[in-house]
Design an enzyme around this catalytic site. Structure first.
Site: not given
Length: 268
Positions: A208-211
């Protein structure tokens, strides 16, 4: 009591709660804005990967968007998983007609290597979606997928940024987290450059880093901060979330969206 700034995420649902709409709304809550959502796809997803994905009809996506924007209004929009060319083009048209900054996370591949964007949609991302973006936030895999630039070292980030800017976004943030060493990103509009560095945390639980980063940027933009200010604040937030990421299930766990709240740190 006045309402907080409002941010709309247009993205897919992650049933495991680590990425997608779920990560976006958690991030927005943590940063003190009111999060709203347009669901573009439903995924069966957990810590091990994506077991299935079903995109919503274009009419359903358009209706959700219009319902929120026409009544409640937005101060920023963030886009994530759009899956098909038809969805990409529809969302591009919607955000281009909305008087609010748009953060485009051109989601193509999941953390586990699962494809989340049809190959036939790549040209629509280049020609329709990126030109409507205030800021695009591709990772290195997405840069290669969209622009054909393969980043092997920090010195290649400038070339990657130029290639993505050629498609029309006002700003681009090239995320260099897949490179060895410190986590370094390049933010540029083609004239000014901002290099953002953070120590790399030895934690594999980064789902979920990018989101999370894109939603954090949109949240700061909704508060009235500039693009460079928003990205710097979001980078600090996501670095803390990565450091606090935790094991969940048998694979890659999520970042901790509430890390600052649990420590009593007020949202910036």
């Amino acid at each position: 009591m006045s309402a907080p700034p409002r941010v709309l995420t247009v993205a897919g649902s992650d049933s495991g709660g680590g990425a997608g709409i779920q990560a976006d709304l958690k991030t927005m809550l943590a940063l003190g804005v009111h999060g709203m959502s347009v669901v573009t796809a439903v995924t069966a997803q957990n810590s091990l990967g994506v077991q299935g994905a079903w995109e919503l009809p274009v009419d359903a996506v358009r209706a959700q968007y219009r319902s929120v924007v026409d009544d409640i209004g937005v101060q920023a929009v963030k886009t994530g998983m759009l899956a098909s060319a038809e969805l990409v083009e529809t969302v591009a048209e919607l955000i281009a007609a909305t008087d609010a900054p748009a953060v485009v996370d051109p989601v193509g591949i999941s953390k586990h290597g699962d494809s989340l964007l049809a190959a036939s949609a790549l040209d629509s991302v280049r020609t329709k979606l990126l030109p409507a973006a205030t800021l695009a936030t591709p990772n290195l895999d997405e840069v290669a997928q969209l622009a054909g630039v393969h980043v092997e070292s920090e010195s290649d980030l400038r070339e990657a940024a130029g290639a993505v800017l050629s498609y029309g976004p006002s700003w681009v943030l090239i995320k260099g987290g897949h490179l060895p060493g410190d986590a370094v990103d390049l933010l540029t509009d083609g004239s000014e450059e901002h290099w953002l560095r953070a120590p790399r945390h030895d934690n594999r639980h980064t789902h979920g880093t990018g989101c999370t980063l894109a939603s954090a940027i949109a949240s700061q933009l909704a508060k009235g901060q500039s693009v460079p200010q928003s990205v710097a604040a979001a980078k600090e937030y996501v670095t803390g979330a990565i450091a606090a990421g935790f094991a969940l299930g048998g694979g890659i766990g999520p970042v901790d969206h509430g890390w600052a709240l649990s420590r009593g740190i007020p949202s910036a």
